[in-house]
Write an enzyme that holds these catalytic residues in place. Sequence first.
Site, PDB file in Angstrom:
ATOM      1  N   CYS A   5       1.047  -1.160   0.119  1.00  0.00           N
ATOM      2  CA  CYS A   5      -0.020   0.023   0.137  1.00  0.00           C
ATOM      3  C   CYS A   5       0.718   1.040   0.013  1.00  0.00           C
ATOM      4  O   CYS A   5       0.491   2.223  -0.550  1.00  0.00           O
ATOM      5  CB  CYS A   5      -0.869  -0.056   1.166  1.00  0.00           C
ATOM      6  SG  CYS A   5      -2.355  -1.147   1.024  1.00  0.00           S
ATOM      7  N   ASN A  85       1.261 -16.522  -3.762  1.00  0.00           N
ATOM      8  CA  ASN A  85       1.489 -17.311  -2.485  1.00  0.00           C
ATOM      9  C   ASN A  85       0.307 -16.959  -1.292  1.00  0.00           C
ATOM     10  O   ASN A  85      -0.078 -15.567  -1.438  1.00  0.00           O
ATOM     11  CB  ASN A  85       2.782 -17.117  -2.007  1.00  0.00           C
ATOM     12  CG  ASN A  85       4.137 -17.595  -2.703  1.00  0.00           C
ATOM     13  OD1 ASN A  85       3.843 -18.683  -3.379  1.00  0.00           O
ATOM     14  ND2 ASN A  85       5.276 -17.001  -3.047  1.00  0.00           N
ATOM     15  N   GLY A  91       4.029 -19.573   1.823  1.00  0.00           N
ATOM     16  CA  GLY A  91       5.229 -18.903   1.743  1.00  0.00           C
ATOM     17  C   GLY A  91       4.770 -17.086   1.473  1.00  0.00           C
ATOM     18  O   GLY A  91       5.534 -16.523   0.857  1.00  0.00           O
ATOM     19  N   HIS A  96      -0.560  -8.492   1.021  1.00  0.00           N
ATOM     20  CA  HIS A  96      -0.939  -7.650   0.036  1.00  0.00           C
ATOM     21  C   HIS A  96      -1.263  -8.611  -1.189  1.00  0.00           C
ATOM     22  O   HIS A  96      -0.035  -8.997  -1.659  1.00  0.00           O
ATOM     23  CB  HIS A  96      -0.483  -6.419  -0.118  1.00  0.00           C
ATOM     24  CG  HIS A  96      -1.236  -5.363  -1.023  1.00  0.00           C
ATOM     25  ND1 HIS A  96      -1.708  -4.017  -0.826  1.00  0.00           N
ATOM     26  CD2 HIS A  96      -1.799  -5.627  -2.500  1.00  0.00           C
ATOM     27  CE1 HIS A  96      -2.255  -3.375  -1.721  1.00  0.00           C
ATOM     28  NE2 HIS A  96      -2.202  -4.215  -2.923  1.00  0.00           N
ATOM     29  N   HIS A  98      -0.640 -10.390  -4.322  1.00  0.00           N
ATOM     30  CA  HIS A  98       0.328 -10.231  -5.456  1.00  0.00           C
ATOM     31  C   HIS A  98       0.371 -11.366  -6.072  1.00  0.00           C
ATOM     32  O   HIS A  98       0.480 -12.348  -5.896  1.00  0.00           O
ATOM     33  CB  HIS A  98       1.650  -9.517  -5.157  1.00  0.00           C
ATOM     34  CG  HIS A  98       2.155 -10.397  -3.800  1.00  0.00           C
ATOM     35  ND1 HIS A  98       1.772 -10.445  -2.590  1.00  0.00           N
ATOM     36  CD2 HIS A  98       3.345 -11.173  -3.975  1.00  0.00           C
ATOM     37  CE1 HIS A  98       2.659 -11.203  -1.986  1.00  0.00           C
ATOM     38  NE2 HIS A  98       3.416 -11.481  -2.673  1.00  0.00           N
ATOM     39  N   HIS A 100       3.257 -12.908  -8.898  1.00  0.00           N
ATOM     40  CA  HIS A 100       4.608 -13.085  -9.419  1.00  0.00           C
ATOM     41  C   HIS A 100       4.690 -13.485 -10.843  1.00  0.00           C
ATOM     42  O   HIS A 100       4.021 -14.516 -11.034  1.00  0.00           O
ATOM     43  CB  HIS A 100       5.447 -13.997  -8.753  1.00  0.00           C
ATOM     44  CG  HIS A 100       5.686 -13.906  -7.039  1.00  0.00           C
ATOM     45  ND1 HIS A 100       7.001 -13.136  -6.461  1.00  0.00           N
ATOM     46  CD2 HIS A 100       4.754 -14.016  -6.128  1.00  0.00           C
ATOM     47  CE1 HIS A 100       6.731 -13.062  -5.293  1.00  0.00           C
ATOM     48  NE2 HIS A 100       5.493 -13.615  -4.782  1.00  0.00           N
TER      49      HIS A 100
END
Length: 112
Positions: A5, A85, A91, A96, A98, A100
């Site tokens: 954030c 994750n 992991g 927040h 996300h 990858h």
Amino acid sequence: MCIFCKIVDKEIPCTKVYEDEKILAFKDINPSAPVHVLVIPKEHITSVNYINEGNAEVVGHIFTTIAKLAKELGVDESGYRVVTNIGMQGGQSVAHLHFHLLGGRNLGWPPG
Ligand code: AMP
């Protein structure tokens, strides 16, 4: 306020790859592959556990953007991986949501 954030609010810098009203993509600070970009909703959603009918639209937008970014970053033909994750055993280190985007090398399977 969570670290992502703060990145959205520009309190913490990032190497931006893409931004619009709803989402932000930036380079992972500790890359695991030659291409390692994180794509996040600007709205704070803690993880997949917190996706619901009211906030799910942004997830589709994230994936259409990931498809475009993969092309721009030159990994669409060679292949790449999208990972999110969730929680402790998954992991997740930043609470927040996300995704990858990883590519640029042979990633192997299954993950460790
Ligand atoms: P995860 O472990 O799935 O929660 O992924 C969090 C990712 O955020 C890790 O790959 C970290 O390297 C990355 N990360 C943490 N802080 C930053 C930051 N300030 N800028 C860019 N990436 C970050």
